[in-house]
Design an enzyme around this catalytic site. Structure first.
Site, PDB file in Angstrom:
ATOM      1  N   LYS A  13      45.831  -5.842  69.384  1.00  0.00           N
ATOM      2  CA  LYS A  13      46.119  -4.797  68.391  1.00  0.00           C
ATOM      3  C   LYS A  13      45.598  -5.170  67.004  1.00  0.00           C
ATOM      4  CE  LYS A  13      50.579  -4.514  69.043  1.00  0.00           C
ATOM      5  NZ  LYS A  13      50.681  -5.511  70.135  1.00  0.00           N
ATOM      6  N   ARG A  88      58.586   0.152  65.885  1.00  0.00           N
ATOM      7  CA  ARG A  88      58.778  -0.781  66.999  1.00  0.00           C
ATOM      8  C   ARG A  88      59.777  -0.258  68.019  1.00  0.00           C
ATOM      9  NH1 ARG A  88      57.145  -6.004  67.323  1.00  0.00           N
ATOM     10  NH2 ARG A  88      56.579  -6.044  65.140  1.00  0.00           N
ATOM     11  N   ARG A 127      45.755 -19.655  75.370  1.00  0.00           N
ATOM     12  CA  ARG A 127      45.332 -20.004  74.002  1.00  0.00           C
ATOM     13  C   ARG A 127      45.621 -21.461  73.682  1.00  0.00           C
ATOM     14  NH1 ARG A 127      47.245 -14.754  70.711  1.00  0.00           N
ATOM     15  NH2 ARG A 127      49.278 -15.760  70.952  1.00  0.00           N
ATOM     16  N   ARG A 161      50.956 -23.578  71.689  1.00  0.00           N
ATOM     17  CA  ARG A 161      52.180 -23.322  70.936  1.00  0.00           C
ATOM     18  C   ARG A 161      53.324 -22.999  71.896  1.00  0.00           C
ATOM     19  NH1 ARG A 161      50.539 -18.873  66.508  1.00  0.00           N
ATOM     20  NH2 ARG A 161      50.644 -17.675  68.438  1.00  0.00           N
ATOM     21  N   ARG A 172      58.680 -11.956  75.933  1.00  0.00           N
ATOM     22  CA  ARG A 172      58.174 -11.034  74.908  1.00  0.00           C
ATOM     23  C   ARG A 172      57.756  -9.706  75.542  1.00  0.00           C
ATOM     24  NH1 ARG A 172      53.520 -14.242  72.090  1.00  0.00           N
ATOM     25  NH2 ARG A 172      53.254 -12.281  70.936  1.00  0.00           N
TER      26      ARG A 172
END
Length: 220
Positions: A13, A88, A127, A161, A172
């Site tokens: 996004k 949201r 990542r 992370r 999430r």
């Protein structure tokens, strides 16, 4: 154009918002930027947000809505904006509709970036970030470093992370499905939603988005 950008974490996004806002000549308004700006400037809303965040609590809708309202009233947003991360949830979507209605305005489109859940997990969990500079980002599949575990730029250690772990990503996603995804149905009932695939190269996704938004404006 007044656009809301929706999509799960890992849909790209932020990247798409920056390209689209530039192409359309409108400001990119992201929730993250709003919070950082208000907190760093010490605004009343920023102080309220920081107090909740420091206490480990969710920032109430009314604080987020207030920040968004202030930003949308700035001169550069007169001719439109692209909202990223707001609304949201349905309550925030309803508040946005009321804000726009009070100004005699309305949304032009809600762009839904669609990505399969397994791809989201693959994108985020893969990542690897440089410990020396977090702007140096690699990926175990899509952007491999020349030497495994070592940053190509500064030779720092690459690490995953904690919030990029598969378990956290799936949590999430669950939050997105329960809290944010319902706004797609909310806006679909208004005939505002256009859904595109967010798979492929960045420029390919941007091209799809521009075409979809163009057709939406053409319908009006």
């Amino acid at each position: 154009m007044r656009i809301v950008l929706v999509g799960p974490p890992g849909a790209g996004k932020g990247t798409q918002a920056a390209f689209l806002a530039k192409n359309l000549g409108i400001p990119h308004i992201s929730t993250g930027d709003l919070f950082r700006a208000n907190i760093s400037q010490g605004t009343e809303l920023g102080k309220q947000a920081k107090a909740y965040m420091d206490a480990g609590k969710l920032v109430p809708d009314e604080v987020t809505i207030g920040m968004a309202k202030d930003r949308m009233e700035q001169p550069d947003a007169t001719n439109g904006f692209l909202l990223d991360g707001f609304p949201r949830n349905v309550s925030q979507a309803e508040a946005l509709d009321e804000m726009l209605k009070a100004e005699g305005m309305k949304l032009d489109a809600v762009l839904d970036l669609e990505v399969p859940e397994d791809e989201v997990v693959k994108r985020i969990a893969g990542r690897r970030i440089c410990r020396n500079d977090s702007s140096h980002v690699f990926h175990v599949t899509y952007k491999q470093p020349k030497i495994e575990g070592v940053c190509d730029v500064c030779h720092g250690e690459l690490y995953q992370r904690d919030d990029d772990s598969e378990e956290t990503v799936r949590t999430r996603l669950e939050v997105y499905h329960t809290q944010t995804e319902p706004i797609i149905d909310y806006y679909a009932a208004q005939g505002l939603v256009v859904t595109i695939s967010a798979l492929g190269k960045v420029e390919e996704v941007t091209g799809r988005a521009m075409e979809a938004l163009g057709s939406k404006v053409g319908d009006k």
